[in-house]
Design an enzyme around this catalytic site. Sequence first.
Site, short mmCIF file in Angstrom:
data_model
loop_
_atom_site.label_atom_id
_atom_site.label_comp_id
_atom_site.label_asym_id
_atom_site.label_seq_id
_atom_site.Cartn_x
_atom_site.Cartn_y
_atom_site.Cartn_z
N ILE A 309 0.67 -1.18 0.10
CA ILE A 309 -0.04 -0.06 -0.15
C ILE A 309 0.80 1.28 0.06
O ILE A 309 0.85 2.18 -0.79
CB ILE A 309 -0.86 -0.06 1.20
N GLN A 312 2.37 1.86 -3.38
CA GLN A 312 1.47 2.38 -4.38
C GLN A 312 1.15 3.69 -4.06
O GLN A 312 1.05 4.71 -5.02
CB GLN A 312 0.10 1.76 -4.28
N GLU A 313 1.26 4.35 -2.79
CA GLU A 313 0.91 5.56 -2.25
C GLU A 313 2.30 6.42 -2.70
O GLU A 313 1.97 7.70 -3.34
CB GLU A 313 0.73 5.61 -0.84
N SER A 314 3.37 6.02 -2.46
CA SER A 314 4.54 7.01 -2.42
C SER A 314 5.70 6.44 -2.90
O SER A 314 7.01 7.22 -3.03
CB SER A 314 4.87 7.36 -1.00
N TYR A 439 -6.19 1.19 -8.18
CA TYR A 439 -5.31 1.47 -7.11
C TYR A 439 -5.41 -0.08 -6.24
O TYR A 439 -4.14 -0.49 -5.83
CB TYR A 439 -5.96 2.60 -6.34
#
Length: 466
Positions: A309, A312-314, A439
């Site tokens: 996660i 995927q975010e940063s 996502y």
Amino acid sequence: MKRFKLNYFIIGLIAILLTWSLWTTVPWRNAHQDNLAAIKARGELRISTLDAPLSYYSVNNQPSGFDYDLAQRFADYLGVTLKVRVRSNLNQLFDDLENDNADILAASLIYNAERLNRFTVGPSYYSVSQQLVYRLGQPRPKNLGDLRGRLAVASGSAQITQLRQLKKKQYPQLAWEVSSDLSSRSLLEKVADGKLDYTLADSASVGLLQRVHPQLAVAFDITEEKPVTWYLRRSDSEGLSAALLDFFSQLNDNGIMARLEEKYLGHVGGFDYVDTKTFLNAIDATLPALQPLFERYAHDIDWKLLAAISYQESHWDPLATSATGVRGLMMLTRPTADSLGIGDRTNAEQSVRGGALYLSRMMQRLPDTIPEDEKIWFALAAYNMGYAHMLDARALTAKQQGNADSWVDVKLRLPMLSQPRYYKQTLYGYARGQQAYNYVENIRRYEISLVGYLQEKEKKAAQLAD
């Protein structure tokens, strides 16, 4: 990869063939309960399987895999315990069955008519094509006549039958090696390592292994899609076959099979070499410093999923900042960070703690009617596009006669939330549903890559220790 729309026909056909065989070859007496009666008397269902991404693997010292999951459910259905024997190649598998060391081979095996003189099959649960695989960077063959190097396949595999047919009909010069001690997965790994030029493998296995070995490339399919099934002994399997038919029919009727397909096969497509290679490089270079944080704050979810996660975010950049103002490893908004007591979003520990807490709260808000192992996907969609829009997706699913508690059904409605004809029917209106869909799918792929990478690392360490 075809799913169960085709396989209902296959299940029906197998049922007809099984019924015919019972009437024509078996006197009607209690003996037809055969191996099923022995299993129940023993209190144990014995399966042999392979250490492979779809069949059997360990996550946090817990067994997992499509075949394992199905076998455990079948054992529960029979009211017995499950005994698993993990083998390294097909010859060992079929030896187990022939020597009565296993009741079922549950190893995502392709239907092979040549084996039906000694064995029988259960229902099909998905289907795959056979693909010629080579290493990226090498010349891509256009057909089997273009091969310039060594082609190897596993002994006893359905690929050998196909190669024989192709050699006879179209490619008389075709030659291949047969490996008696290596599995299809091991041969794929040899291709990835540059130790073998070509091999044949099923499309699902290739798709999964590309997440760990992105240098594996598909040249072309050599077959149409064929059913994947379990194998049983022919001599004493009538009762067991009938029980399997009933069990698989129940799984199809109650939606559990669709859930398992989504869990193990739903993320196989969409391979991106550059993205996968970049992620694997980041595992080596960046993850070691962050792993203790993910392990500490994961709580109710696997730390590897939390790491996926965050990537995927940063892309695991603590200082990451978006145009909309979200920041940090978990890309928290300022209001969300404030509600979680996070003062510095660019502090790695605070960001991971806050993101994990926010996700946990999201999961707790979800209805209890959603299966526990699927709540995480609903929560991630809500994490990305907002809880209210996730509720809209569930409501739209129900309105279209789908199952609002099934991620398989709900995820298909996410892209509809950005289309006027659908979002005008919702309570909260327009949402970037396609973005939320992508996502969640990306996170699942990153998790698969990370799990596979760590498993291979452990195997190599164990081999060195030996």
